[in-house]
Write a protein that holds these residues in place. Sequence first.
Motif, PDB file in Angstrom:
ATOM      1  N   SER A 117       0.830  -1.194   0.000  1.00  0.00           N
ATOM      2  CA  SER A 117       0.000   0.000   0.000  1.00  0.00           C
ATOM      3  C   SER A 117       0.869   1.249   0.000  1.00  0.00           C
ATOM      4  CB  SER A 117      -0.897   0.008   1.240  1.00  0.00           C
ATOM      5  OG  SER A 117      -0.099   0.026   2.416  1.00  0.00           O
ATOM      6  N   THR A 118       0.289   2.350  -0.405  1.00  0.00           N
ATOM      7  CA  THR A 118       0.985   3.620  -0.311  1.00  0.00           C
ATOM      8  C   THR A 118       1.009   4.068   1.151  1.00  0.00           C
ATOM      9  OG1 THR A 118      -1.070   4.819  -0.722  1.00  0.00           O
ATOM     10  CG2 THR A 118       0.297   4.298  -2.633  1.00  0.00           C
ATOM     11  N   PHE A 119       1.958   4.896   1.484  1.00  0.00           N
ATOM     12  CA  PHE A 119       2.074   5.361   2.863  1.00  0.00           C
ATOM     13  C   PHE A 119       2.800   6.699   2.860  1.00  0.00           C
ATOM     14  CE2 PHE A 119       6.086   3.442   1.960  1.00  0.00           C
ATOM     15  CZ  PHE A 119       7.022   4.127   2.718  1.00  0.00           C
ATOM     16  N   LYS A 120       2.717   7.391   3.967  1.00  0.00           N
ATOM     17  CA  LYS A 120       3.436   8.640   4.152  1.00  0.00           C
ATOM     18  C   LYS A 120       4.599   8.386   5.099  1.00  0.00           C
ATOM     19  CE  LYS A 120       2.976  13.420   5.728  1.00  0.00           C
ATOM     20  NZ  LYS A 120       2.045  14.452   6.303  1.00  0.00           N
ATOM     21  N   ALA A 121       5.816   8.553   4.586  1.00  0.00           N
ATOM     22  CA  ALA A 121       6.998   8.300   5.408  1.00  0.00           C
ATOM     23  C   ALA A 121       7.038   9.277   6.579  1.00  0.00           C
ATOM     24  CB  ALA A 121       8.257   8.430   4.568  1.00  0.00           C
ATOM     25  N   GLU A 122       7.257   8.752   7.771  1.00  0.00           N
ATOM     26  CA  GLU A 122       7.248   9.582   8.970  1.00  0.00           C
ATOM     27  C   GLU A 122       8.641   9.856   9.517  1.00  0.00           C
ATOM     28  OE1 GLU A 122       4.303   8.609  11.890  1.00  0.00           O
ATOM     29  OE2 GLU A 122       2.912   7.819  10.379  1.00  0.00           O
ATOM     30  N   PHE A 123       9.665   9.276   8.882  1.00  0.00           N
ATOM     31  CA  PHE A 123      11.040   9.625   9.213  1.00  0.00           C
ATOM     32  C   PHE A 123      11.909   9.239   8.028  1.00  0.00           C
ATOM     33  CE2 PHE A 123      10.207   5.432  11.085  1.00  0.00           C
ATOM     34  CZ  PHE A 123      11.207   4.661  10.499  1.00  0.00           C
ATOM     35  N   ALA A 124      13.102   9.830   7.965  1.00  0.00           N
ATOM     36  CA  ALA A 124      14.025   9.539   6.868  1.00  0.00           C
ATOM     37  C   ALA A 124      14.929   8.383   7.248  1.00  0.00           C
ATOM     38  CB  ALA A 124      14.865  10.774   6.556  1.00  0.00           C
ATOM     39  N   ILE A 125      15.356   7.642   6.242  1.00  0.00           N
ATOM     40  CA  ILE A 125      16.325   6.569   6.454  1.00  0.00           C
ATOM     41  C   ILE A 125      17.274   6.557   5.263  1.00  0.00           C
ATOM     42  CG2 ILE A 125      14.894   4.760   5.400  1.00  0.00           C
ATOM     43  CD1 ILE A 125      15.988   2.950   7.747  1.00  0.00           C
ATOM     44  N   ALA A 126      18.560   6.461   5.535  1.00  0.00           N
ATOM     45  CA  ALA A 126      19.554   6.604   4.478  1.00  0.00           C
ATOM     46  C   ALA A 126      20.519   5.438   4.482  1.00  0.00           C
ATOM     47  CB  ALA A 126      20.329   7.912   4.673  1.00  0.00           C
ATOM     48  N   PRO A 127      20.956   5.000   3.280  1.00  0.00           N
ATOM     49  CA  PRO A 127      21.973   3.940   3.223  1.00  0.00           C
ATOM     50  C   PRO A 127      23.260   4.396   3.895  1.00  0.00           C
ATOM     51  CG  PRO A 127      20.961   4.301   1.066  1.00  0.00           C
ATOM     52  CD  PRO A 127      20.529   5.427   1.937  1.00  0.00           C
ATOM     53  N   SER A 128      23.904   3.466   4.596  1.00  0.00           N
ATOM     54  CA  SER A 128      25.157   3.785   5.276  1.00  0.00           C
ATOM     55  C   SER A 128      26.335   3.095   4.597  1.00  0.00           C
ATOM     56  CB  SER A 128      25.075   3.367   6.742  1.00  0.00           C
ATOM     57  OG  SER A 128      26.295   3.567   7.415  1.00  0.00           O
ATOM     58  N   TRP A 129      26.259   1.768   4.432  1.00  0.00           N
ATOM     59  CA  TRP A 129      27.291   1.018   3.756  1.00  0.00           C
ATOM     60  C   TRP A 129      26.721  -0.306   3.286  1.00  0.00           C
ATOM     61  CZ3 TRP A 129      27.918  -3.598   6.190  1.00  0.00           C
ATOM     62  CH2 TRP A 129      27.673  -3.653   7.560  1.00  0.00           C
ATOM     63  N   SER A 130      27.465  -1.005   2.445  1.00  0.00           N
ATOM     64  CA  SER A 130      27.025  -2.316   1.971  1.00  0.00           C
ATOM     65  C   SER A 130      28.242  -3.210   1.758  1.00  0.00           C
ATOM     66  CB  SER A 130      26.220  -2.199   0.675  1.00  0.00           C
ATOM     67  OG  SER A 130      27.031  -1.691  -0.367  1.00  0.00           O
ATOM     68  N   LEU A 131      27.973  -4.515   1.728  1.00  0.00           N
ATOM     69  CA  LEU A 131      29.027  -5.512   1.549  1.00  0.00           C
ATOM     70  C   LEU A 131      28.431  -6.720   0.851  1.00  0.00           C
ATOM     71  CD1 LEU A 131      32.014  -6.519   2.522  1.00  0.00           C
ATOM     72  CD2 LEU A 131      30.702  -7.773   4.239  1.00  0.00           C
ATOM     73  N   SER A 132      29.181  -7.292  -0.093  1.00  0.00           N
ATOM     74  CA  SER A 132      28.768  -8.538  -0.724  1.00  0.00           C
ATOM     75  C   SER A 132      29.407  -9.696   0.034  1.00  0.00           C
ATOM     76  CB  SER A 132      29.194  -8.557  -2.192  1.00  0.00           C
ATOM     77  OG  SER A 132      28.777  -9.754  -2.816  1.00  0.00           O
ATOM     78  N   LEU A 133      28.579 -10.483   0.726  1.00  0.00           N
ATOM     79  CA  LEU A 133      29.065 -11.547   1.606  1.00  0.00           C
ATOM     80  C   LEU A 133      29.114 -12.897   0.912  1.00  0.00           C
ATOM     81  CD1 LEU A 133      29.843 -12.510   4.501  1.00  0.00           C
ATOM     82  CD2 LEU A 133      27.384 -12.799   4.921  1.00  0.00           C
ATOM     83  N   GLY A 134      28.078 -13.215   0.149  1.00  0.00           N
ATOM     84  CA  GLY A 134      27.927 -14.536  -0.446  1.00  0.00           C
ATOM     85  C   GLY A 134      26.565 -15.099  -0.102  1.00  0.00           C
ATOM     86  N   GLU A 135      26.056 -16.002  -0.903  1.00  0.00           N
ATOM     87  CA  GLU A 135      24.692 -16.505  -0.773  1.00  0.00           C
ATOM     88  C   GLU A 135      24.388 -17.060   0.615  1.00  0.00           C
ATOM     89  OE1 GLU A 135      21.684 -19.737  -2.939  1.00  0.00           O
ATOM     90  OE2 GLU A 135      23.810 -19.636  -3.478  1.00  0.00           O
ATOM     91  N   ILE A 136      23.179 -16.759   1.078  1.00  0.00           N
ATOM     92  CA  ILE A 136      22.675 -17.296   2.341  1.00  0.00           C
ATOM     93  C   ILE A 136      21.567 -18.282   1.998  1.00  0.00           C
ATOM     94  CG2 ILE A 136      21.714 -16.767   4.605  1.00  0.00           C
ATOM     95  CD1 ILE A 136      24.388 -15.414   4.118  1.00  0.00           C
ATOM     96  N   ALA A 137      21.849 -19.577   2.151  1.00  0.00           N
ATOM     97  CA  ALA A 137      20.891 -20.594   1.721  1.00  0.00           C
ATOM     98  C   ALA A 137      20.107 -21.205   2.862  1.00  0.00           C
ATOM     99  CB  ALA A 137      21.622 -21.707   0.958  1.00  0.00           C
ATOM    100  N   GLY A 138      20.571 -21.056   4.093  1.00  0.00           N
ATOM    101  CA  GLY A 138      19.905 -21.697   5.230  1.00  0.00           C
ATOM    102  C   GLY A 138      19.589 -20.715   6.330  1.00  0.00           C
ATOM    103  N   PRO A 139      19.182 -21.231   7.484  1.00  0.00           N
ATOM    104  CA  PRO A 139      18.786 -20.365   8.606  1.00  0.00           C
ATOM    105  C   PRO A 139      19.983 -19.869   9.408  1.00  0.00           C
ATOM    106  CG  PRO A 139      18.476 -22.650   9.209  1.00  0.00           C
ATOM    107  CD  PRO A 139      18.950 -22.656   7.779  1.00  0.00           C
TER     108      PRO A 139
END
Length: 374
Positions: A33-55
Amino acid sequence: MKQRLILSALTVACAGLVACSSTPSKPEPTALSTFKAEFAIAPSWSLSLGEIAGPLAASVHSNRVALTSSAGRVVLLDGDKGQVLWQVQLDAPVQAGLGGDGQRFAAVNVRNEVLALEAGKVLWKHALPASTLTAPLVAGGRVFVMTSDRAVTALDGASGRELWRYEHRGSDALVLRQAGLLMAVGNTLIAGLGGRMVAIDPDQGRVQWEVAVGSMRGTNEVERLVDLVNPPARDGQTVCVRAFQSAVACVDTATARPLWSKPMQGHQGLGMDDTQVFAVEGDDKVQALARADGQPTWTHEGLRFRGLTAPLVLGRSVVVGDAQGYVHFLSRKDGHVLQRLSTDGSAIAMAPVVVGQTLVVVTRQGQVRAFNAQ
């Protein structure tokens, strides 16, 4: 030794149907559904770890987080900047992990070996008599492992030497293919063995008390499966848990007294704040329950059939990831949508975590994404 069959959540769900094909149809995910954002959130960093296939699970300690891919890449990251503090590539895929105390970490590979890690090196390996999908618990200079034969083993953290082994004498022959309950509360080891919360003396391996959480239902062993699932929700001595497709319950672990239990289907763990317990039902309704007595306080139905993770309490939000790579922020007060963010389009692989002041989510494709909420 009695053999137990490990079943997935899908197998158990099929058991309740009159007919269930090898590829059962799933309801379509509810459109967002559409919504009105009530606070901002911004990307900080990212990393490529490798596939996660299980729990698999994250191990968070202050502003650091340790993660592993299914292929066995283990990293310790600074949560503020995403800097890799150390990493190691294991020689076999990982089936359970990661647990740690901030310095020493442990995982279990597909050969059923526990591996202890420190400063990017493997300290030791210990062969287990059975498989496990539950991350080892590292606490008090020891590594505790709960295996699919419903046994708990304590290992010396420095050498891997077995200190004791407790074998649960439950009659149930089936085990859920999902991470189970294994945690420390003070100087007590808490394990989910069948549908029971069991407190074990971590020094001697003796049972101190047991509390029944899940009530068996149905007429066959699949329908009667009531394993306690990870993650639990804890505040002080109060621990709230889910029994698979059976119930949500809270227990005072100081007195071994059940506080309340509410029948509820679902297979994900819980979140909790000072007044409410948050749960995802089997059809992905998100429900808030009064912490005092388990009575419903609100229900959010806008994410049904979207394959939600366990919830995380963060600020004024309840945060859940879904199978399409979205992360949803619902109001703790009434469940309405506060914010939403997207990742790489693959499922969020585990419950989101907070590392220092940073929200960290991991996708099935192995992308680690960090965000700062404003």
